[in-house]
Design a protein around this motif. Structure first.
Motif, PDB file in Angstrom:
ATOM      1  N   GLN A 196      -8.975  -0.226   0.309  1.00 35.73           N
ATOM      2  CA  GLN A 196      -7.832   0.591   0.736  1.00 35.73           C
ATOM      3  C   GLN A 196      -7.181   1.297  -0.452  1.00 35.73           C
ATOM      4  OE1 GLN A 196      -5.991  -2.880   2.702  1.00 35.73           O
ATOM      5  NE2 GLN A 196      -5.899  -1.662   4.566  1.00 35.73           N
ATOM      6  N   THR A 197      -7.053   0.575  -1.550  1.00 40.10           N
ATOM      7  CA  THR A 197      -6.429   1.169  -2.731  1.00 40.10           C
ATOM      8  C   THR A 197      -7.268   2.308  -3.292  1.00 40.10           C
ATOM      9  OG1 THR A 197      -5.363  -0.934  -3.286  1.00 40.10           O
ATOM     10  CG2 THR A 197      -5.578   0.675  -5.059  1.00 40.10           C
ATOM     11  N   LEU A 224       0.821  -1.204   0.000  1.00 42.49           N
ATOM     12  CA  LEU A 224       0.000   0.000   0.000  1.00 42.49           C
ATOM     13  C   LEU A 224       0.860   1.261   0.000  1.00 42.49           C
ATOM     14  CD1 LEU A 224      -2.896  -1.064   2.395  1.00 42.49           C
ATOM     15  CD2 LEU A 224      -3.005  -0.755  -0.088  1.00 42.49           C
TER      16      LEU A 224
END
Length: 210
Positions: free
Chosen positions: A50-51, A18
């Motif tokens: 999350q991305t 991430l």
């Protein structure tokens, strides 16, 4: 605007994945395609969430891959699919996505993807690449045939780097896709800037500036 689409491969990443996504998103690519199609759906869902949040912070388009149901669940309207999965989408599902791409390996594939409502396609692999060991690249003539067969944007993929970027773009492609380089480069910002610099050099040459 950048001509470079980043395609992820967490297995190549030597650092926090991430964190790498954030560095790439901050560098301003045309978009980031979250390709991690080998993950179970529950894991892909969390990674996609999350991305997408990271990409939103930098106003970098996030394109999900292979999991239309997850894209629908998260309200992400950008999706990339292998052609066999694209064929399975209903017309209503295809119409939901404002950005819909497919991976194509021939002019016939490209025409089918366009007929199925794709807004862009990727075409490859163009050059030899470690990601396709033992399979020779299809070459620039293949890429030219694909570009001439459709009206939608074509992004070249496979073995593309800043050094061969200009000859790929000269074919008439809308842009290029990068994976390995984006995942392992020391400085994502400098890496993506190298493509932009080649683009500016080409533009200046065309204007007669030396």
């Amino acid at each position: 605007m950048s001509d470079v689409l980043v395609i992820t491969n967490r297995k190549l990443c030597k650092e926090d994945f991430l964190g790498r996504i954030e560095a790439l998103a901050a560098a301003g690519p045309r978009g980031i395609i979250l390709r991690e199609k080998d993950l179970p759906e529950t894991e892909y869902l969390e990674l996609a969430r999350q991305t997408a949040e990271i990409c939103d912070r930098y106003q970098t388009p996030c394109v999900l891959h292979s999991f239309p149901g997850i894209a629908l669940e998260l309200g992400v309207k950008r999706l990339h699919l292998p052609l066999p999965l694209l064929r399975k989408l209903s017309p209503d599902e295809r119409a939901y996505f404002t950005v819909l791409g497919a991976s194509c390996h021939s002019a016939e594939d490209a025409r089918e993807a366009e007929a199925l409502g794709c807004t862009y396609i990727t075409a490859g692999h163009v050059f030899d690449t470690d990601c396709k060991k033992g399979l020779p690249g299809r070459g620039l003539e293949f890429l030219k045939q694909v570009c001439e067969s459709v009206r939608i944007p074509v992004y070249a993929i496979g073995g593309i780097d800043p050094e061969n970027y200009k000859e790929v773009m000269a074919i008439g492609t809308a842009g290029v896709c990068v994976m390995s380089g984006a995942m392992v480069c020391e400085a994502p910002g400098r890496y993506l800037s190298a493509f932009s610099e080649k683009k500016e050099q080409t533009a200046n040459t065309q204007k007669g500036i030396r």
